[in-house]
Design a protein around this motif. Structure first.
Motif, mmCIF file in Angstrom:
data_model
loop_
_atom_site.group_PDB
_atom_site.id
_atom_site.type_symbol
_atom_site.label_atom_id
_atom_site.label_comp_id
_atom_site.label_asym_id
_atom_site.label_seq_id
_atom_site.Cartn_x
_atom_site.Cartn_y
_atom_site.Cartn_z
ATOM 1 N N UNK A 47 0.894 -1.172 0.054
ATOM 2 C CA UNK A 47 -0.146 0.137 -0.119
ATOM 3 C C UNK A 47 0.718 1.345 0.061
ATOM 4 N N UNK A 48 2.215 1.171 0.442
ATOM 5 C CA UNK A 48 2.756 2.405 0.422
ATOM 6 C C UNK A 48 4.160 2.163 -0.473
ATOM 7 N N UNK A 72 1.959 2.368 -6.838
ATOM 8 C CA UNK A 72 1.999 2.586 -8.463
ATOM 9 C C UNK A 72 2.726 1.372 -8.919
ATOM 10 N N UNK A 73 2.254 1.039 -9.954
ATOM 11 C CA UNK A 73 3.023 -0.116 -10.719
ATOM 12 C C UNK A 73 3.346 0.354 -11.932
ATOM 13 N N UNK A 74 4.815 0.026 -12.105
ATOM 14 C CA UNK A 74 5.586 0.436 -13.303
ATOM 15 C C UNK A 74 5.656 -0.887 -14.032
ATOM 16 N N UNK A 75 5.025 -1.222 -15.241
ATOM 17 C CA UNK A 75 5.161 -2.261 -15.944
ATOM 18 C C UNK A 75 5.876 -2.347 -17.248
ATOM 19 N N UNK A 114 9.114 5.815 -7.319
ATOM 20 C CA UNK A 114 9.519 6.584 -6.010
ATOM 21 C C UNK A 114 9.723 5.616 -4.834
ATOM 22 N N UNK A 115 10.783 5.817 -3.885
ATOM 23 C CA UNK A 115 10.791 4.825 -2.895
ATOM 24 C C UNK A 115 9.680 4.894 -1.982
ATOM 25 N N UNK A 116 9.471 3.641 -1.189
ATOM 26 C CA UNK A 116 10.066 2.313 -1.180
ATOM 27 C C UNK A 116 9.539 1.756 -2.466
#
Length: 280
Positions: A47-48, A72-75, A114-116
């Motif tokens: 979630x974070x 956020x998902x980067x695919x 963006x981390x984590x």
């Protein structure tokens, strides 16, 4: 409607978009959304976190990651045929899915994350090991990612978690276990995939340690381990010949007998040997 969101079942998505799996791309699609959600859950609390996914295909795991609350998902997807199906997922989860078309081996994802950061993927079989080694051997440690949750052929998964004395124990086990806590989280039969591969698969979860388990120079350790396992049936005094002029003394100083073979040497002993070789 599927069980985890309002999008169509994956079989329907694949049929609508003509997404037959291509062997040249190492594709085997996982169609059971309950299973993809289970893989997403094995990555821990999302979630974070931003999540990097390689080779999403029709988006089964992508949907699992988003349904489990990934920020956020980067695919990254090489197969342009899959982009329309992924766009439908992006529309269903506004602002949370970004898709990049291209080769994961050639793209730097960090400008998009963006981390984590966590990495979760049903990796294409033809690039899976290469990507794992890259993630385990960055220029600095700790790495940009917190955890890796990755699907491999069962044989590769067993090599990652293997212990000394087993046939599966080798370079991959040393690289993974030196800097991470590695475990097999889930096993999947061939029938779970379309088309079914000839081998079983397994999901491996690797959590990055803040510091390596034992001190060693990374490049020296990699060189020692690669040389040792390149001729794994030979005694180390022969397999490591040329590594140092007084090799046998350095082996003994590291708690290793010159007559030992690589598959019997522990991670701690390999790190000690790397220190002794580095010392000059």
């Amino acid at each position: 409607m599927s069980g985890i969101d309002t999008l169509p079942p994956l079989r329907e998505v694949i049929s609508d978009h003509g997404l037959t799996a291509r062997k040249s791309l190492g594709q085997n699609f996982l169609l059971d959304l309950n299973l993809t959600a289970k893989i997403a859950r094995s990555a821990g609390d999302l979630t974070e976190c931003d999540v990097l996914e390689i080779g999403p295909g029709p988006g089964g795991l992508t949907r699992g990651l988003l349904a489990e609350g990934a920020r956020h998902v980067l695919a990254i997807e090489k197969d342009a045929r899959c982009l329309a199906a992924l766009a439908e997922i992006a529309a269903a989860y506004p602002g949370r899915l970004e898709v990049i078309e291209g080769d994961a081996l050639a793209i730097d994802p960090l400008t998009h994350l963006t981390p984590p950061i966590k990495i979760a993927a049903n990796l294409p079989y033809n690039v899976g090991t290469e990507l794992l080694v890259r993630w385990l051997t960055p220029p600095t440690w700790p790495p940009f990612w917190e955890t890796l949750t990755l699907m491999f052929q069962r044989e590769v998964a067993e090599r990652i978690v293997a212990q000394p004395g087993s046939k599966a124990y080798g370079r991959l086990a040393i690289l993974a276990q030196w800097r991470t806590e590695a475990k097999i989280a889930l096993s999947l039969p061939p029938q779970a995939f379309t088309p079914p591969p000839k081998v079983s698969s397994a999901v491996v979860h690797l959590a990055a340690l803040k510091e390596p388990r034992y001190p060693a120079d990374p490049k020296t350790l990699e060189r020692v381990v690669a040389k040792a396992f390149n001729q794994r049936r030979k005694m180390l005094r022969a397999a490591l010949k040329g590594l140092a002029p007084d090799l046998e003394d350095r082996l003994i100083a590291s708690g290793i007998q010159p007559t030992d073979r690589a598959e019997t040497v522990s991670l701690e002993q390999f790190c000690a040997l790397a220190r002794n070789v580095k010392a000059g």
